[in-house]
Design a protein around this motif. Sequence first.
Motif, mmCIF file in Angstrom:
data_model
loop_
_atom_site.group_PDB
_atom_site.id
_atom_site.type_symbol
_atom_site.label_atom_id
_atom_site.label_comp_id
_atom_site.label_asym_id
_atom_site.label_seq_id
_atom_site.Cartn_x
_atom_site.Cartn_y
_atom_site.Cartn_z
ATOM 1 N N ALA A 1 0.805 -1.224 0.000
ATOM 2 C CA ALA A 1 0.000 0.000 0.000
ATOM 3 C C ALA A 1 0.842 1.281 0.000
ATOM 4 O O ALA A 1 0.637 2.150 -0.856
ATOM 5 C CB ALA A 1 -0.983 -0.014 1.164
ATOM 6 N N PRO A 2 1.798 1.475 0.937
ATOM 7 C CA PRO A 2 2.567 2.720 0.894
ATOM 8 C C PRO A 2 3.422 2.843 -0.356
ATOM 9 O O PRO A 2 3.624 3.947 -0.877
ATOM 10 C CB PRO A 2 3.422 2.656 2.162
ATOM 11 N N THR A 3 3.926 1.716 -0.861
ATOM 12 C CA THR A 3 4.736 1.762 -2.072
ATOM 13 C C THR A 3 3.896 2.199 -3.265
ATOM 14 O O THR A 3 4.301 3.057 -4.064
ATOM 15 C CB THR A 3 5.359 0.380 -2.348
ATOM 16 N N LEU A 4 2.712 1.632 -3.388
ATOM 17 C CA LEU A 4 1.821 1.996 -4.490
ATOM 18 C C LEU A 4 1.326 3.438 -4.346
ATOM 19 O O LEU A 4 1.154 4.139 -5.354
ATOM 20 C CB LEU A 4 0.635 1.034 -4.536
ATOM 21 N N ALA A 5 1.085 3.870 -3.122
ATOM 22 C CA ALA A 5 0.643 5.250 -2.918
ATOM 23 C C ALA A 5 1.699 6.237 -3.396
ATOM 24 O O ALA A 5 1.380 7.275 -4.009
ATOM 25 C CB ALA A 5 0.319 5.475 -1.445
ATOM 26 N N MET A 6 2.964 5.918 -3.136
ATOM 27 C CA MET A 6 4.052 6.778 -3.598
ATOM 28 C C MET A 6 4.084 6.826 -5.131
ATOM 29 O O MET A 6 4.236 7.895 -5.731
ATOM 30 C CB MET A 6 5.386 6.262 -3.055
ATOM 31 N N ALA A 7 3.912 5.676 -5.773
ATOM 32 C CA ALA A 7 3.918 5.638 -7.232
ATOM 33 C C ALA A 7 2.742 6.404 -7.809
ATOM 34 O O ALA A 7 2.873 7.118 -8.810
ATOM 35 C CB ALA A 7 3.894 4.188 -7.712
ATOM 36 N N ALA A 8 1.571 6.263 -7.190
ATOM 37 C CA ALA A 8 0.382 6.955 -7.693
ATOM 38 C C ALA A 8 0.520 8.467 -7.564
ATOM 39 O O ALA A 8 -0.019 9.220 -8.380
ATOM 40 C CB ALA A 8 -0.853 6.473 -6.936
ATOM 41 N N ALA A 9 1.250 8.915 -6.539
ATOM 42 C CA ALA A 9 1.450 10.355 -6.358
ATOM 43 C C ALA A 9 2.403 10.932 -7.397
ATOM 44 O O ALA A 9 2.348 12.130 -7.701
ATOM 45 C CB ALA A 9 1.989 10.635 -4.948
ATOM 46 N N ARG A 10 3.259 10.090 -7.970
ATOM 47 C CA ARG A 10 4.258 10.554 -8.935
ATOM 48 C C ARG A 10 3.807 10.408 -10.383
ATOM 49 O O ARG A 10 4.397 11.026 -11.272
ATOM 50 C CB ARG A 10 5.561 9.766 -8.751
ATOM 51 N N THR A 11 2.821 9.553 -10.654
ATOM 52 C CA THR A 11 2.413 9.270 -12.035
ATOM 53 C C THR A 11 0.892 9.258 -12.123
ATOM 54 O O THR A 11 0.185 9.361 -11.110
ATOM 55 C CB THR A 11 2.922 7.888 -12.501
ATOM 56 N N ASN A 12 0.373 9.089 -13.338
ATOM 57 C CA ASN A 12 -1.071 8.957 -13.533
ATOM 58 C C ASN A 12 -1.492 7.496 -13.652
ATOM 59 O O ASN A 12 -2.615 7.199 -14.067
ATOM 60 C CB ASN A 12 -1.514 9.727 -14.788
ATOM 61 N N LEU A 13 -0.598 6.572 -13.313
ATOM 62 C CA LEU A 13 -0.899 5.157 -13.404
ATOM 63 C C LEU A 13 -1.989 4.742 -12.417
ATOM 64 O O LEU A 13 -2.081 5.289 -11.314
ATOM 65 C CB LEU A 13 0.352 4.325 -13.107
ATOM 66 N N GLU B 1 -6.843 -0.716 -7.549
ATOM 67 C CA GLU B 1 -7.546 -1.968 -7.772
ATOM 68 C C GLU B 1 -7.067 -2.975 -6.727
ATOM 69 O O GLU B 1 -5.863 -3.215 -6.612
ATOM 70 C CB GLU B 1 -7.255 -2.521 -9.170
ATOM 71 N N MET B 2 -8.012 -3.562 -6.002
ATOM 72 C CA MET B 2 -7.624 -4.554 -5.000
ATOM 73 C C MET B 2 -7.591 -5.942 -5.620
ATOM 74 O O MET B 2 -8.631 -6.549 -5.890
ATOM 75 C CB MET B 2 -8.582 -4.559 -3.809
ATOM 76 N N GLY B 3 -6.388 -6.451 -5.847
ATOM 77 C CA GLY B 3 -6.236 -7.835 -6.253
ATOM 78 C C GLY B 3 -6.152 -8.707 -5.014
ATOM 79 O O GLY B 3 -5.455 -8.373 -4.047
ATOM 80 N N ILE B 4 -6.859 -9.835 -5.022
ATOM 81 C CA ILE B 4 -6.881 -10.688 -3.842
ATOM 82 C C ILE B 4 -7.056 -12.144 -4.258
ATOM 83 O O ILE B 4 -7.696 -12.448 -5.269
ATOM 84 C CB ILE B 4 -7.998 -10.260 -2.863
ATOM 85 N N GLY B 5 -6.447 -13.037 -3.493
ATOM 86 C CA GLY B 5 -6.570 -14.470 -3.715
ATOM 87 C C GLY B 5 -6.307 -15.196 -2.411
ATOM 88 O O GLY B 5 -6.130 -14.565 -1.350
ATOM 89 N N VAL C 1 -2.961 1.784 -9.845
ATOM 90 C CA VAL C 1 -2.102 0.941 -9.023
ATOM 91 C C VAL C 1 -2.944 -0.164 -8.407
ATOM 92 O O VAL C 1 -4.163 -0.031 -8.243
ATOM 93 C CB VAL C 1 -1.386 1.749 -7.915
ATOM 94 N N GLY C 2 -2.292 -1.279 -8.084
ATOM 95 C CA GLY C 2 -3.051 -2.367 -7.498
ATOM 96 C C GLY C 2 -2.158 -3.433 -6.901
ATOM 97 O O GLY C 2 -0.944 -3.473 -7.127
ATOM 98 N N THR C 3 -2.767 -4.310 -6.130
ATOM 99 C CA THR C 3 -2.062 -5.446 -5.550
ATOM 100 C C THR C 3 -2.218 -6.641 -6.475
ATOM 101 O O THR C 3 -3.296 -6.905 -7.004
ATOM 102 C CB THR C 3 -2.627 -5.775 -4.162
#
Length: 269
Positions: A48-60, A93-97, A62-64
Amino acid sequence: MIRPFRFGVVAPLLSDVPTWLDQVQRFADSGYSTLLMPDVPRWQPAPAPTLAMAAARTNLRVGTWVYASPLRPAWSAAWEAHSMSVLTQGRFEMGIGTGRPGIEDELRDLGLPVSSPSGRLARVRETVTALRDLDGPDGHTPVVMAVRGPKAQALALEVADTVTIASFASDTRAAVAGMARDLGTVRDVELALHVPVVGDRVAPFMASARDTDPAALREADSLAVLPDDPAAAAEEVQRRREEVGYSYFVLGADSADVLAPMVAELAGQ
């Protein structure tokens, strides 16, 4: 319905942060839609924190890819996913399994209870139910489910927006395609395909998996491999959409630059 192509990249943080962020920006500039993070404790920073950082830097988006349900309580996972959806303004997007093969040993190492496969699947349901409650009537965090058996497939058809078959690299094209097509005949759900091998490159987080020998996969005509020539790969992903219904293709980070010309050509079409 023919869905437009989109392409995701599983990109664990295995370098220094600035180098990783440069790589993530390159993916965004190349036309990839989604940055994805595996759920492997103690191997990298938490998703979560890693993806949040990426989302703040790009328009991508993000998901697990994907939360292992036995690693966290259902409500906690749902709260985290809902929070990510809010903070990224709908780009999560929440990926889960139910967890990778061998998840039982990992749970024991972490001091967590080892539940049965049915118990792990029940936690997936609990997590999605809690997420929908947190999202409320005006929100909807997309759910990606990794499934294999009939019970997991049935749950995915009930609650997921996107479904990927949790296949083994040695599974035949016919077997995986058959499961995917069966899902598509029941409900119009987005079908995602994880491709861990491109040419002779094996995605780093899959390198320890069995049956990921590139030559053997090509010989078996496996869906787990794509050619590293962008033109040939473009033909193959179009074939897989026409014959099976796959429209969302997920690659490893080390192959993303190689197939960037394919993504530039096909993304959104």
